[in-house]
Design a protein around this motif. Structure first.
Motif, PDB file in Angstrom:
ATOM      1  N   ALA A  29       0.825  -1.214   0.000  1.00 26.26           N
ATOM      2  CA  ALA A  29       0.000   0.000   0.000  1.00 26.26           C
ATOM      3  C   ALA A  29       0.855   1.259   0.000  1.00 26.26           C
ATOM      4  O   ALA A  29       0.546   2.225  -0.695  1.00 26.26           O
ATOM      5  CB  ALA A  29      -0.927   0.007   1.217  1.00 26.26           C
ATOM      6  N   THR A  30       1.944   1.263   0.753  1.00 25.40           N
ATOM      7  CA  THR A  30       2.782   2.462   0.787  1.00 25.40           C
ATOM      8  C   THR A  30       3.551   2.647  -0.514  1.00 25.40           C
ATOM      9  O   THR A  30       3.822   3.775  -0.919  1.00 25.40           O
ATOM     10  CB  THR A  30       3.768   2.427   1.967  1.00 25.40           C
ATOM     11  OG1 THR A  30       4.554   1.246   1.892  1.00 25.40           O
ATOM     12  CG2 THR A  30       3.030   2.478   3.278  1.00 25.40           C
ATOM     13  N   GLU A  31       3.888   1.547  -1.191  1.00 23.55           N
ATOM     14  CA  GLU A  31       4.558   1.672  -2.488  1.00 23.55           C
ATOM     15  C   GLU A  31       3.571   2.081  -3.575  1.00 23.55           C
ATOM     16  O   GLU A  31       3.910   2.810  -4.492  1.00 23.55           O
ATOM     17  CB  GLU A  31       5.219   0.347  -2.863  1.00 23.55           C
ATOM     18  CG  GLU A  31       6.422   0.011  -2.015  1.00 23.55           C
ATOM     19  CD  GLU A  31       6.969  -1.370  -2.307  1.00 23.55           C
ATOM     20  OE1 GLU A  31       6.394  -2.088  -3.156  1.00 23.55           O
ATOM     21  OE2 GLU A  31       7.972  -1.734  -1.681  1.00 23.55           O
ATOM     22  N   PHE A  32       2.359   1.578  -3.491  1.00 20.59           N
ATOM     23  CA  PHE A  32       1.347   1.849  -4.501  1.00 20.59           C
ATOM     24  C   PHE A  32       0.914   3.310  -4.481  1.00 20.59           C
ATOM     25  O   PHE A  32       0.704   3.919  -5.520  1.00 20.59           O
ATOM     26  CB  PHE A  32       0.134   0.931  -4.263  1.00 20.59           C
ATOM     27  CG  PHE A  32      -0.981   1.139  -5.246  1.00 20.59           C
ATOM     28  CD1 PHE A  32      -0.857   0.720  -6.552  1.00 20.59           C
ATOM     29  CD2 PHE A  32      -2.152   1.764  -4.854  1.00 20.59           C
ATOM     30  CE1 PHE A  32      -1.882   0.910  -7.462  1.00 20.59           C
ATOM     31  CE2 PHE A  32      -3.185   1.952  -5.746  1.00 20.59           C
ATOM     32  CZ  PHE A  32      -3.052   1.526  -7.054  1.00 20.59           C
ATOM     33  N   ALA A  33       0.774   3.861  -3.307  1.00 23.20           N
ATOM     34  CA  ALA A  33       0.313   5.241  -3.163  1.00 23.20           C
ATOM     35  C   ALA A  33       1.363   6.043  -2.398  1.00 23.20           C
ATOM     36  O   ALA A  33       1.146   6.475  -1.273  1.00 23.20           O
ATOM     37  CB  ALA A  33      -1.022   5.276  -2.443  1.00 23.20           C
ATOM     38  N   ALA A  34       2.518   6.232  -3.022  1.00 24.82           N
ATOM     39  CA  ALA A  34       3.627   6.899  -2.341  1.00 24.82           C
ATOM     40  C   ALA A  34       3.297   8.335  -1.947  1.00 24.82           C
ATOM     41  O   ALA A  34       3.710   8.804  -0.891  1.00 24.82           O
ATOM     42  CB  ALA A  34       4.864   6.869  -3.226  1.00 24.82           C
ATOM     43  N   LYS A  35       2.518   9.043  -2.771  1.00 22.37           N
ATOM     44  CA  LYS A  35       2.185  10.433  -2.462  1.00 22.37           C
ATOM     45  C   LYS A  35       1.101  10.546  -1.398  1.00 22.37           C
ATOM     46  O   LYS A  35       0.975  11.569  -0.749  1.00 22.37           O
ATOM     47  CB  LYS A  35       1.746  11.165  -3.726  1.00 22.37           C
ATOM     48  CG  LYS A  35       2.874  11.349  -4.709  1.00 22.37           C
ATOM     49  CD  LYS A  35       2.431  12.138  -5.904  1.00 22.37           C
ATOM     50  CE  LYS A  35       3.594  12.300  -6.874  1.00 22.37           C
ATOM     51  NZ  LYS A  35       3.217  13.062  -8.054  1.00 22.37           N
ATOM     52  N   ALA A  36       0.322   9.486  -1.234  1.00 17.30           N
ATOM     53  CA  ALA A  36      -0.746   9.480  -0.227  1.00 17.30           C
ATOM     54  C   ALA A  36      -0.503   8.348   0.764  1.00 17.30           C
ATOM     55  O   ALA A  36      -1.386   7.559   1.068  1.00 17.30           O
ATOM     56  CB  ALA A  36      -2.097   9.328  -0.902  1.00 17.30           C
ATOM     57  N   ARG A  37       0.719   8.273   1.248  1.00 18.80           N
ATOM     58  CA  ARG A  37       1.129   7.168   2.116  1.00 18.80           C
ATOM     59  C   ARG A  37       0.270   7.070   3.375  1.00 18.80           C
ATOM     60  O   ARG A  37      -0.137   5.992   3.784  1.00 18.80           O
ATOM     61  CB  ARG A  37       2.596   7.323   2.487  1.00 18.80           C
ATOM     62  CG  ARG A  37       3.142   6.165   3.246  1.00 18.80           C
ATOM     63  CD  ARG A  37       4.633   6.238   3.325  1.00 18.80           C
ATOM     64  NE  ARG A  37       5.141   6.062   1.962  1.00 18.80           N
ATOM     65  CZ  ARG A  37       6.405   6.164   1.629  1.00 18.80           C
ATOM     66  NH1 ARG A  37       7.294   6.482   2.530  1.00 18.80           N
ATOM     67  NH2 ARG A  37       6.798   5.986   0.393  1.00 18.80           N
ATOM     68  N   GLY A  38      -0.026   8.185   3.991  1.00 18.40           N
ATOM     69  CA  GLY A  38      -0.836   8.180   5.210  1.00 18.40           C
ATOM     70  C   GLY A  38      -2.234   7.654   4.959  1.00 18.40           C
ATOM     71  O   GLY A  38      -2.776   6.867   5.744  1.00 18.40           O
ATOM     72  N   ALA A  39      -2.830   8.082   3.854  1.00 16.59           N
ATOM     73  CA  ALA A  39      -4.177   7.613   3.515  1.00 16.59           C
ATOM     74  C   ALA A  39      -4.165   6.113   3.201  1.00 16.59           C
ATOM     75  O   ALA A  39      -5.073   5.380   3.605  1.00 16.59           O
ATOM     76  CB  ALA A  39      -4.730   8.394   2.328  1.00 16.59           C
ATOM     77  N   ALA A  40      -3.130   5.655   2.494  1.00 18.01           N
ATOM     78  CA  ALA A  40      -3.040   4.236   2.155  1.00 18.01           C
ATOM     79  C   ALA A  40      -2.896   3.381   3.409  1.00 18.01           C
ATOM     80  O   ALA A  40      -3.572   2.355   3.560  1.00 18.01           O
ATOM     81  CB  ALA A  40      -1.861   3.990   1.213  1.00 18.01           C
ATOM     82  N   MET A  41      -2.036   3.809   4.334  1.00 17.57           N
ATOM     83  CA  MET A  41      -1.849   3.043   5.563  1.00 17.57           C
ATOM     84  C   MET A  41      -3.110   3.067   6.422  1.00 17.57           C
ATOM     85  O   MET A  41      -3.461   2.067   7.051  1.00 17.57           O
ATOM     86  CB  MET A  41      -0.646   3.571   6.335  1.00 17.57           C
ATOM     87  CG  MET A  41       0.668   3.290   5.628  1.00 17.57           C
ATOM     88  SD  MET A  41       2.091   3.916   6.498  1.00 17.57           S
ATOM     89  CE  MET A  41       2.109   2.872   7.925  1.00 17.57           C
ATOM     90  N   SER A  42      -3.799   4.193   6.438  1.00 20.25           N
ATOM     91  CA  SER A  42      -5.044   4.283   7.196  1.00 20.25           C
ATOM     92  C   SER A  42      -6.101   3.359   6.618  1.00 20.25           C
ATOM     93  O   SER A  42      -6.832   2.702   7.363  1.00 20.25           O
ATOM     94  CB  SER A  42      -5.563   5.717   7.188  1.00 20.25           C
ATOM     95  OG  SER A  42      -4.671   6.564   7.838  1.00 20.25           O
TER      96      SER A  42
END
Length: 92
Positions: A29-42
């Motif tokens: 998830a963090t690699e897929f959405a690097a610019k939205a890392r916080g949202a992806a992890m959430s």
């Protein structure tokens, strides 16, 4: 054969894949959405917590209806079916 004699053997096989799966999905998830890392992890954390809650609620009802031994037999069969399906999809 009673399930109560063998449950310690099943505990590692149940908990270890979920620990490995959690870290793997967070990494993806963090690699897929690097610019939205916080949202992806959430989102990943929300799905894990929500899925855990729903799974516990449904599992509790199934255990109450059919008992522990039959519930874990169904669970094992479902894991086998899903793992075979995943293996077939991977080989396509």
């Amino acid at each position: 054969m009673s399930f109560t004699l063998f449950w310690p053997l099943f505990l590692p096989s149940y908990s270890l894949p979920s620990v490995n799966g959690h870290s793997t999905l967070l990494t993806i998830a963090t690699e897929f959405a690097a610019k939205a890392r916080g949202a992806a992890m959430s989102l990943v954390a929300f799905c894990f917590m929500g899925g855990g809650g729903i799974g516990t609620a449904l599992g509790g009802r199934l255990i109450k209806a059919v008992g522990f031994e039959q519930f874990f037999s169904y669970y094992g069969l479902a894991l086998l079916i899903f793992s075979r399906g995943r293996q077939r999809l991977r080989n396509m």
